[in-house]
Design a protein around this motif. Structure first.
Motif, mmCIF file in Angstrom:
data_model
loop_
_atom_site.group_PDB
_atom_site.id
_atom_site.type_symbol
_atom_site.label_atom_id
_atom_site.label_comp_id
_atom_site.label_asym_id
_atom_site.label_seq_id
_atom_site.Cartn_x
_atom_site.Cartn_y
_atom_site.Cartn_z
ATOM 1 N N GLU A 93 0.830 -1.200 0.000
ATOM 2 C CA GLU A 93 0.000 0.000 0.000
ATOM 3 C C GLU A 93 0.869 1.256 0.000
ATOM 4 O O GLU A 93 0.578 2.230 -0.690
ATOM 5 C CB GLU A 93 -0.905 -0.007 1.234
ATOM 6 C CG GLU A 93 -1.900 1.129 1.268
ATOM 7 C CD GLU A 93 -2.806 1.045 2.475
ATOM 8 O OE1 GLU A 93 -3.164 2.117 2.995
ATOM 9 O OE2 GLU A 93 -3.169 -0.072 2.882
ATOM 10 N N GLY A 94 1.961 1.208 0.752
ATOM 11 C CA GLY A 94 2.895 2.342 0.775
ATOM 12 C C GLY A 94 3.513 2.579 -0.594
ATOM 13 O O GLY A 94 3.632 3.725 -1.040
ATOM 14 N N LEU A 95 3.911 1.489 -1.258
ATOM 15 C CA LEU A 95 4.474 1.629 -2.601
ATOM 16 C C LEU A 95 3.445 2.220 -3.561
ATOM 17 O O LEU A 95 3.779 3.074 -4.393
ATOM 18 C CB LEU A 95 4.958 0.275 -3.120
ATOM 19 C CG LEU A 95 6.204 -0.298 -2.437
ATOM 20 C CD1 LEU A 95 6.517 -1.676 -3.000
ATOM 21 C CD2 LEU A 95 7.384 0.629 -2.603
ATOM 22 N N ALA A 96 2.190 1.757 -3.446
ATOM 23 C CA ALA A 96 1.135 2.284 -4.317
ATOM 24 C C ALA A 96 0.908 3.772 -4.036
ATOM 25 O O ALA A 96 0.734 4.566 -4.971
ATOM 26 C CB ALA A 96 -0.165 1.496 -4.115
ATOM 27 N N LEU A 97 0.912 4.154 -2.745
ATOM 28 C CA LEU A 97 0.727 5.568 -2.403
ATOM 29 C C LEU A 97 1.886 6.415 -2.923
ATOM 30 O O LEU A 97 1.670 7.512 -3.450
ATOM 31 C CB LEU A 97 0.607 5.729 -0.888
ATOM 32 C CG LEU A 97 -0.719 5.295 -0.273
ATOM 33 C CD1 LEU A 97 -0.647 5.364 1.240
ATOM 34 C CD2 LEU A 97 -1.851 6.166 -0.784
ATOM 35 N N VAL A 98 3.108 5.906 -2.786
ATOM 36 C CA VAL A 98 4.270 6.651 -3.293
ATOM 37 C C VAL A 98 4.151 6.819 -4.807
ATOM 38 O O VAL A 98 4.408 7.911 -5.349
ATOM 39 C CB VAL A 98 5.585 5.932 -2.903
ATOM 40 C CG1 VAL A 98 6.764 6.482 -3.688
ATOM 41 C CG2 VAL A 98 5.838 6.073 -1.411
ATOM 42 N N ALA A 99 3.752 5.749 -5.505
ATOM 43 C CA ALA A 99 3.601 5.833 -6.957
ATOM 44 C C ALA A 99 2.504 6.834 -7.327
ATOM 45 O O ALA A 99 2.670 7.623 -8.265
ATOM 46 C CB ALA A 99 3.282 4.454 -7.535
ATOM 47 N N ALA A 100 1.381 6.814 -6.582
ATOM 48 C CA ALA A 100 0.288 7.742 -6.866
ATOM 49 C C ALA A 100 0.722 9.184 -6.618
ATOM 50 O O ALA A 100 0.447 10.076 -7.429
ATOM 51 C CB ALA A 100 -0.929 7.406 -6.007
#
Length: 174
Positions: A93-100
């Motif tokens: 989820e953190g990786l997805a948030l960073v990407a977003a």
């Protein structure tokens, strides 16, 4: 020599002492057999029962402790797996948030660059128009000084200046 009849020894004990000793022995034996030995047997039996009961309870407690330990270890293992799953999900989820956020930042940057480019182009056009007007005014005034009389035909002066700037732009682009 002495006579051995009068001497007392182990092979020939005194009869009265022997009878008194035997009566005392049987009296003590009877008291021990009838009173003391049953109490001793009863106490030993009670101790054996207590010891056997304690041993059985200890075995039962040990079996229960093993069962509880096994259940605890199973729960602990399940909790560790759940914690690992939660950590993995949080990481993803953190990786997805960073990407977003990165994507939003890129889009905002591109929007800002586009807006700045449009603003720069508008400012350049305005500055160029103001500069042309200013240069046209200066050129007309300078031409009037050279000729010795003021030039009043602004339309003709503007046409000459536009032709000049068009030639200058053609030279810079080629």
């Amino acid at each position: 020599m002495r006579r051995y009849d009068s001497i007392m020894g182990p092979l020939k004990p005194n009869l009265i002492e022997l009878i008194v000793g035997l009566i005392t022995f049987f009296a003590v034996f009877t008291v021990l057999a009838k009173v003391l030995l049953p109490r001793i047997d009863m106490t030993l039996a009670e101790r054996e029962e207590v010891t056997a009961g304690t041993f059985e309870r200890a075995e039962a407690v040990q079996v229960e402790a093993k069962r509880v330990r096994t259940a605890y270890q199973a729960e602990l293992s399940a909790a560790r797996h759940e914690a690992a799953r939660i950590r993995q999900a949080a990481h993803e989820e953190g990786l997805a948030l960073v990407a977003a956020v990165r994507s939003e930042g890129q889009k905002a940057r591109e929007d800002m660059i586009a807006a700045a480019s449009v603003q720069l182009e508008a400012d350049r056009v305005i500055a160029e128009a103001e500069l042309r007007e200013h240069v046209l005014g200066l050129a007309t005034e300078l031409a009037g000084r050279i000729l010795g009389e003021p030039l009043t035909d602004m339309d003709r002066a503007r046409a000459v200046a536009d032709a000049f700037f068009a030639d200058a732009e053609a030279d810079t682009t080629s």
